[in-house]
Design a protein around this motif. Structure first.
Motif, PDB file in Angstrom:
ATOM      1  N   SER A  25       0.882  -1.250  -0.057  1.00  0.00           N
ATOM      2  CA  SER A  25      -0.095  -0.101   0.055  1.00  0.00           C
ATOM      3  C   SER A  25       0.860   1.157   0.012  1.00  0.00           C
ATOM      4  N   THR A  26       0.297   2.324  -0.330  1.00  0.00           N
ATOM      5  CA  THR A  26       1.048   3.651  -0.422  1.00  0.00           C
ATOM      6  C   THR A  26       1.676   3.921   1.158  1.00  0.00           C
ATOM      7  N   GLU A  27       0.793   3.669   2.097  1.00  0.00           N
ATOM      8  CA  GLU A  27       1.053   3.971   3.477  1.00  0.00           C
ATOM      9  C   GLU A  27       2.433   3.287   3.857  1.00  0.00           C
ATOM     10  N   LYS A  28       2.274   2.022   3.629  1.00  0.00           N
ATOM     11  CA  LYS A  28       3.653   1.025   3.853  1.00  0.00           C
ATOM     12  C   LYS A  28       4.772   1.314   2.905  1.00  0.00           C
ATOM     13  N   VAL A  29       4.710   1.748   1.691  1.00  0.00           N
ATOM     14  CA  VAL A  29       5.699   2.612   0.903  1.00  0.00           C
ATOM     15  C   VAL A  29       6.246   3.651   1.593  1.00  0.00           C
ATOM     16  N   GLU A  30       5.535   4.515   1.876  1.00  0.00           N
ATOM     17  CA  GLU A  30       5.998   5.812   2.432  1.00  0.00           C
ATOM     18  C   GLU A  30       6.621   5.425   3.746  1.00  0.00           C
ATOM     19  N   LEU A  31       6.143   4.461   4.806  1.00  0.00           N
ATOM     20  CA  LEU A  31       6.789   4.342   5.840  1.00  0.00           C
ATOM     21  C   LEU A  31       8.358   3.783   5.586  1.00  0.00           C
ATOM     22  N   LEU A  32       8.526   2.941   4.748  1.00  0.00           N
ATOM     23  CA  LEU A  32       9.775   2.461   4.248  1.00  0.00           C
ATOM     24  C   LEU A  32      10.729   3.426   3.647  1.00  0.00           C
ATOM     25  N   HIS A  33      10.091   4.317   2.740  1.00  0.00           N
ATOM     26  CA  HIS A  33      10.527   5.353   2.213  1.00  0.00           C
ATOM     27  C   HIS A  33      11.304   6.297   3.278  1.00  0.00           C
ATOM     28  N   GLU A  34      10.635   6.765   4.406  1.00  0.00           N
ATOM     29  CA  GLU A  34      10.955   7.641   5.530  1.00  0.00           C
ATOM     30  C   GLU A  34      12.010   6.853   6.294  1.00  0.00           C
ATOM     31  N   GLU A  35      12.110   5.492   6.462  1.00  0.00           N
ATOM     32  CA  GLU A  35      12.987   4.909   7.047  1.00  0.00           C
ATOM     33  C   GLU A  35      14.416   4.832   6.416  1.00  0.00           C
ATOM     34  N   ALA A  36      14.311   4.715   5.036  1.00  0.00           N
ATOM     35  CA  ALA A  36      15.302   4.757   4.151  1.00  0.00           C
ATOM     36  C   ALA A  36      15.928   6.040   4.271  1.00  0.00           C
ATOM     37  N   ASP A  37      15.321   7.102   3.933  1.00  0.00           N
ATOM     38  CA  ASP A  37      15.688   8.588   3.837  1.00  0.00           C
ATOM     39  C   ASP A  37      16.523   8.854   5.246  1.00  0.00           C
ATOM     40  N   THR A  38      15.810   8.440   6.542  1.00  0.00           N
ATOM     41  CA  THR A  38      16.182   8.673   7.656  1.00  0.00           C
ATOM     42  C   THR A  38      17.761   7.968   8.037  1.00  0.00           C
ATOM     43  N   LEU A  39      18.016   6.879   7.528  1.00  0.00           N
ATOM     44  CA  LEU A  39      19.198   6.013   7.772  1.00  0.00           C
ATOM     45  C   LEU A  39      20.316   6.681   6.714  1.00  0.00           C
ATOM     46  N   THR A  40      19.692   6.767   5.322  1.00  0.00           N
ATOM     47  CA  THR A  40      20.719   7.398   4.401  1.00  0.00           C
ATOM     48  C   THR A  40      21.109   8.794   4.898  1.00  0.00           C
ATOM     49  N   ASN A  41      20.279   9.606   5.285  1.00  0.00           N
ATOM     50  CA  ASN A  41      20.856  10.887   5.902  1.00  0.00           C
ATOM     51  C   ASN A  41      21.870  10.753   7.076  1.00  0.00           C
ATOM     52  N   PHE A  42      21.620   9.843   8.045  1.00  0.00           N
ATOM     53  CA  PHE A  42      22.617   9.500   9.010  1.00  0.00           C
ATOM     54  C   PHE A  42      23.955   9.024   8.516  1.00  0.00           C
ATOM     55  N   ILE A  43      23.886   8.155   7.352  1.00  0.00           N
ATOM     56  CA  ILE A  43      25.123   7.676   6.784  1.00  0.00           C
ATOM     57  C   ILE A  43      25.844   8.939   6.121  1.00  0.00           C
ATOM     58  N   LEU A  44      25.237   9.723   5.511  1.00  0.00           N
ATOM     59  CA  LEU A  44      25.846  10.874   4.804  1.00  0.00           C
ATOM     60  C   LEU A  44      26.396  11.982   5.764  1.00  0.00           C
ATOM     61  N   ASN A  45      25.596  12.167   6.915  1.00  0.00           N
ATOM     62  CA  ASN A  45      26.005  12.957   8.009  1.00  0.00           C
ATOM     63  C   ASN A  45      27.366  12.608   8.763  1.00  0.00           C
ATOM     64  N   GLY A  47      29.625  11.019   7.258  1.00  0.00           N
ATOM     65  CA  GLY A  47      30.925  11.207   6.341  1.00  0.00           C
ATOM     66  C   GLY A  47      31.099   9.895   5.646  1.00  0.00           C
ATOM     67  N   TYR A  48      30.315   8.944   5.684  1.00  0.00           N
ATOM     68  CA  TYR A  48      30.468   7.638   4.859  1.00  0.00           C
ATOM     69  C   TYR A  48      30.240   7.928   3.406  1.00  0.00           C
ATOM     70  N   ASP A  49      31.097   7.292   2.551  1.00  0.00           N
ATOM     71  CA  ASP A  49      30.650   7.245   1.077  1.00  0.00           C
ATOM     72  C   ASP A  49      29.701   6.221   0.817  1.00  0.00           C
ATOM     73  N   LEU A  50      28.685   6.489   0.498  1.00  0.00           N
ATOM     74  CA  LEU A  50      27.313   5.295   0.171  1.00  0.00           C
ATOM     75  C   LEU A  50      28.083   4.373  -0.724  1.00  0.00           C
ATOM     76  N   THR A  51      28.577   4.814  -1.801  1.00  0.00           N
ATOM     77  CA  THR A  51      28.771   3.870  -2.928  1.00  0.00           C
ATOM     78  C   THR A  51      30.096   3.037  -2.579  1.00  0.00           C
ATOM     79  N   ALA A  52      31.261   3.929  -2.282  1.00  0.00           N
ATOM     80  CA  ALA A  52      32.620   3.221  -2.304  1.00  0.00           C
ATOM     81  C   ALA A  52      32.836   2.616  -1.042  1.00  0.00           C
ATOM     82  N   VAL A  53      32.416   2.834   0.175  1.00  0.00           N
ATOM     83  CA  VAL A  53      32.550   2.194   1.400  1.00  0.00           C
ATOM     84  C   VAL A  53      31.111   1.115   1.813  1.00  0.00           C
ATOM     85  N   LEU A  54      30.075   1.585   1.479  1.00  0.00           N
ATOM     86  CA  LEU A  54      29.031   0.646   1.622  1.00  0.00           C
ATOM     87  C   LEU A  54      28.550  -0.115   0.399  1.00  0.00           C
ATOM     88  N   GLY A  55      28.948   0.185  -0.686  1.00  0.00           N
ATOM     89  CA  GLY A  55      28.505  -0.668  -1.629  1.00  0.00           C
ATOM     90  C   GLY A  55      26.992  -0.324  -1.858  1.00  0.00           C
TER      91      GLY A  55
END
Length: 245
Positions: A25-45, A47-55
């Motif tokens: 459902s749209t609600e489930k997708v938005e929830l996982l989207h929010e979690e993905a963004d939260t964790l991605t922003n943490f990783i970038l903040n 200083g980790y390289d999302l591609t070179a270090v974490l693949g």
């Protein structure tokens, strides 16, 4: 909740994959989207390289966003897992998606509709304009297991959180029953799920688009996958959370 059709089940058995479009459902997708963004922003903040270090891989329980667990109990105990998993967004719906919604489909495809084990989960986040750095080469998921465990059947549930195509980083699969045929290129809207056997050869294109491309991928096994440690104890490979229905 959408059901796997007999055609889906037969395709998975014959070809090693099947797809449900708009599965979540749209609600489930938005929830996982929010979690993905939260964790991605943490990783970038951090200083980790999302591609070179974490693949491009972010594991929600071990990426550093949560404090280290006091023990490994959450890897095998369902209640401990739920408590830790829901603490990422402080939302109980997340563990429900993993242990109930998606797990039910995985159980059917693995041949036991009443039980399955969550063995791993990860977000696959491809940054914009990273085509050369965010490709995944041809592989089978079984290649990443101990040779003693490669005969076990597992299923990866590749959940598109954004519309995906060959431009922003989709997957290409080689049909198990016809490997000489041209690879099938997955083009699906957000919320769709590609279910893949661990025997399926597949690859992922890089993201040449201007936006992040997010996927969530839990993986399930018919039985808990255990490795024998040097001290003689059998320990779970990743997770071994029983999901019963």
């Amino acid at each position: 909740m959408k059901q796997l059709s007999p055609q889906n089940i037969q395709q998975f058995r014959d070809s090693g994959y099947t797809i449900i479009r708009h599965a979540l459902s749209t609600e489930k997708v938005e929830l996982l989207h929010e979690e993905a963004d939260t964790l991605t922003n943490f990783i970038l903040n951090e200083g980790y390289d999302l591609t070179a270090v974490l693949g491009c891989i972010i594991e929600p329980l071990t990426c550093g966003y949560l404090d280290p667990a006091e023990s490994d109990e959450y890897k095998t105990d369902k209640h401990a897992y739920i408590a830790r998993r829901n603490s990422v967004l402080e939302n109980s719906a997340v563990s429900s998606i993993v242990l109930e919604t998606v797990a039910r489909w995985a159980a059917v495809l693995l041949g036991n509709p009443e039980q399955v084990f969550l063995m791993n989960e990860q977000f696959i986040v491809k940054p914009p304009h990273s085509a050369g750095a965010s490709e995944f080469a041809w592989h089978q998921d079984s290649e990443y297991l101990d040779p003693r465990l490669q005969s076990h059947s597992t299923v990866a549930c590749w959940i598109a959180l954004d519309p995906v195509d060959e431009v922003n980083g989709t997957i290409m699969v080689s049909d198990l029953k016809n490997p000489a045929a041209d690879p099938f290129v997955v083009r699906v809207p957000a919320g769709s799920i590609v279910f893949m056997s661990n025997k399926l050869r597949h690859k992922s294109t890089g993201n040449a688009g201007r936006l992040f491309r997010r996927v969530f991928m839990p993986q399930y096994s018919l039985n808990p996958l255990l490795s024998l440690e040097d001290d003689g104890d059998a320990k779970a490979i990743g997770l071994a959370i029983k999901c019963t229905f």
